[in-house]
Design a protein around this motif. Structure first.
Motif, PDB file in Angstrom:
ATOM      1  N   ILE A  96       0.845  -1.205   0.000  1.00  0.00           N
ATOM      2  CA  ILE A  96       0.000   0.000   0.000  1.00  0.00           C
ATOM      3  C   ILE A  96       0.876   1.250   0.000  1.00  0.00           C
ATOM      4  O   ILE A  96       0.679   2.166  -0.803  1.00  0.00           O
ATOM      5  N   TYR A  97       1.847   1.290   0.914  1.00  0.00           N
ATOM      6  CA  TYR A  97       2.713   2.462   1.006  1.00  0.00           C
ATOM      7  C   TYR A  97       3.512   2.653  -0.276  1.00  0.00           C
ATOM      8  O   TYR A  97       3.705   3.781  -0.738  1.00  0.00           O
ATOM      9  N   ASN A  98       3.965   1.565  -0.883  1.00  0.00           N
ATOM     10  CA  ASN A  98       4.725   1.637  -2.120  1.00  0.00           C
ATOM     11  C   ASN A  98       3.850   2.150  -3.266  1.00  0.00           C
ATOM     12  O   ASN A  98       4.289   2.976  -4.073  1.00  0.00           O
ATOM     13  N   ALA A  99       2.610   1.679  -3.321  1.00  0.00           N
ATOM     14  CA  ALA A  99       1.686   2.149  -4.360  1.00  0.00           C
ATOM     15  C   ALA A  99       1.391   3.638  -4.178  1.00  0.00           C
ATOM     16  O   ALA A  99       1.320   4.388  -5.158  1.00  0.00           O
ATOM     17  N   GLU A 100       1.239   4.061  -2.933  1.00  0.00           N
ATOM     18  CA  GLU A 100       0.983   5.485  -2.670  1.00  0.00           C
ATOM     19  C   GLU A 100       2.218   6.329  -2.972  1.00  0.00           C
ATOM     20  O   GLU A 100       2.098   7.466  -3.416  1.00  0.00           O
ATOM     21  N   ALA A 101       3.403   5.768  -2.751  1.00  0.00           N
ATOM     22  CA  ALA A 101       4.639   6.489  -3.065  1.00  0.00           C
ATOM     23  C   ALA A 101       4.758   6.738  -4.569  1.00  0.00           C
ATOM     24  O   ALA A 101       5.334   7.745  -4.984  1.00  0.00           O
ATOM     25  N   ALA A 102       4.192   5.834  -5.378  1.00  0.00           N
ATOM     26  CA  ALA A 102       4.243   5.990  -6.839  1.00  0.00           C
ATOM     27  C   ALA A 102       3.500   7.239  -7.296  1.00  0.00           C
ATOM     28  O   ALA A 102       3.753   7.736  -8.397  1.00  0.00           O
ATOM     29  N   GLU A 103       2.616   7.736  -6.459  1.00  0.00           N
ATOM     30  CA  GLU A 103       1.833   8.931  -6.804  1.00  0.00           C
ATOM     31  C   GLU A 103       2.474  10.221  -6.299  1.00  0.00           C
ATOM     32  O   GLU A 103       1.963  11.306  -6.558  1.00  0.00           O
ATOM     33  N   LYS A 104       3.595  10.111  -5.592  1.00  0.00           N
ATOM     34  CA  LYS A 104       4.276  11.288  -5.041  1.00  0.00           C
ATOM     35  C   LYS A 104       5.124  11.961  -6.116  1.00  0.00           C
ATOM     36  O   LYS A 104       5.531  11.332  -7.089  1.00  0.00           O
ATOM     37  N   PRO A 105       5.416  13.247  -5.930  1.00  0.00           N
ATOM     38  CA  PRO A 105       6.309  13.931  -6.875  1.00  0.00           C
ATOM     39  C   PRO A 105       7.759  13.522  -6.627  1.00  0.00           C
ATOM     40  O   PRO A 105       8.105  13.021  -5.560  1.00  0.00           O
ATOM     41  N   GLU A 106       8.604  13.745  -7.637  1.00  0.00           N
ATOM     42  CA  GLU A 106      10.045  13.490  -7.490  1.00  0.00           C
ATOM     43  C   GLU A 106      10.640  14.587  -6.621  1.00  0.00           C
ATOM     44  O   GLU A 106      10.132  15.693  -6.618  1.00  0.00           O
ATOM     45  N   PRO A 107      11.672  14.349  -5.859  1.00  0.00           N
ATOM     46  CA  PRO A 107      12.451  13.129  -5.696  1.00  0.00           C
ATOM     47  C   PRO A 107      11.873  12.203  -4.622  1.00  0.00           C
ATOM     48  O   PRO A 107      12.371  11.102  -4.415  1.00  0.00           O
ATOM     49  N   GLU A 108      10.806  12.669  -3.957  1.00  0.00           N
ATOM     50  CA  GLU A 108      10.191  11.883  -2.878  1.00  0.00           C
ATOM     51  C   GLU A 108       9.785  10.490  -3.364  1.00  0.00           C
ATOM     52  O   GLU A 108      10.018   9.493  -2.677  1.00  0.00           O
ATOM     53  N   LYS A 109       9.197  10.425  -4.551  1.00  0.00           N
ATOM     54  CA  LYS A 109       8.747   9.153  -5.122  1.00  0.00           C
ATOM     55  C   LYS A 109       9.893   8.145  -5.199  1.00  0.00           C
ATOM     56  O   LYS A 109       9.778   7.016  -4.717  1.00  0.00           O
ATOM     57  N   THR A 110      10.994   8.523  -5.799  1.00  0.00           N
ATOM     58  CA  THR A 110      12.127   7.619  -5.982  1.00  0.00           C
ATOM     59  C   THR A 110      12.724   7.199  -4.651  1.00  0.00           C
ATOM     60  O   THR A 110      13.018   6.015  -4.437  1.00  0.00           O
ATOM     61  N   ILE A 111      12.892   8.147  -3.747  1.00  0.00           N
ATOM     62  CA  ILE A 111      13.481   7.842  -2.434  1.00  0.00           C
ATOM     63  C   ILE A 111      12.599   6.840  -1.681  1.00  0.00           C
ATOM     64  O   ILE A 111      13.095   5.837  -1.161  1.00  0.00           O
ATOM     65  N   LEU A 112      11.301   7.102  -1.628  1.00  0.00           N
ATOM     66  CA  LEU A 112      10.381   6.204  -0.908  1.00  0.00           C
ATOM     67  C   LEU A 112      10.333   4.824  -1.560  1.00  0.00           C
ATOM     68  O   LEU A 112      10.399   3.805  -0.871  1.00  0.00           O
ATOM     69  N   GLN A 113      10.220   4.792  -2.884  1.00  0.00           N
ATOM     70  CA  GLN A 113      10.104   3.499  -3.558  1.00  0.00           C
ATOM     71  C   GLN A 113      11.369   2.660  -3.417  1.00  0.00           C
ATOM     72  O   GLN A 113      11.274   1.441  -3.268  1.00  0.00           O
ATOM     73  N   GLN A 114      12.526   3.285  -3.426  1.00  0.00           N
ATOM     74  CA  GLN A 114      13.756   2.519  -3.206  1.00  0.00           C
ATOM     75  C   GLN A 114      13.749   1.898  -1.816  1.00  0.00           C
ATOM     76  O   GLN A 114      14.109   0.728  -1.646  1.00  0.00           O
TER      77      GLN A 114
END
Length: 175
Positions: A28-46
């Motif tokens: 769930i958190y990973n799917a929600e991170a995919a909707e975040k703007p960069e660079p937050e998206k990449t940092i969270l997904q990693q």
């Protein structure tokens, strides 16, 4: 010897369920991170990929395998299989199918594919809870349970659980 094998079976059931419950939260958190703007998206997904991989491969899968080893071992030591145990095994088969569905989601998310929304994953997360309730009730109550009332209770529990998910979504979207 029976008590030790049974204890190990219970320990691995607990760790397996812990992995299943937390795994979907991470999805769930990973799917929600995919909707975040960069660079937050990449940092969270990693970070989520690391957490997901470790939880799935180091805790959840080994626990599922050890549960599958110790469960039949306990049954073999019991002798004849009572009716409640045969019904429980049906739920256990369903739980392994659920586990394999999470394996498919795991593979997708590791590739950066998000086919399930966070809301769909929240609902899917509750499937493990339903299996847990059904299995524990069968093991504890055994022959004292009325099958009609047991199914009615399980159905009622599912309705309450899904209603809670829907209420939580309403509260989340209002914020």
């Amino acid at each position: 010897m029976y008590s030790y094998i049974k204890a190990l079976h219970i320990i691995f059931i607990v760790t397996w369920f812990s992995g299943l419950f937390y795994m979907v939260r991470l999805f769930i958190y990973n799917a929600e991170a995919a909707e975040k703007p960069e660079p937050e998206k990449t940092i969270l997904q990693q970070q989520y990929r690391i957490m997901i991989r470790r939880l799935w491969l180091i805790i959840t899968w080994p626990s599922a395998i050890f549960t599958l080893i110790f469960g039949p071992w306990v049954m073999g030591m019991m002798g004849a299989l009572p009716t409640w145990l045969i019904i429980k095994l049906g739920f256990v088969v369903g739980l392994y199918l659920y586990h394999f569905s999470l394996q498919a989601i795991y593979r997708q998310q590791m590739k950066g594919i998000f086919r399930w929304s966070s809301q769909q994953l929240r609902i899917w997360n509750e499937i493990a809870t339903i299996f847990l309730v059904a299995i524990v009730m069968l093991v504890v109550v055994k022959q004292n349970m009325s099958w009609a009332w047991g199914l009615a209770g399980l159905f009622g529990f599912v309705i309450i659980l899904m209603s809670a998910v829907r209420i939580y979504k309403t509260i989340r979207t209002k914020k």
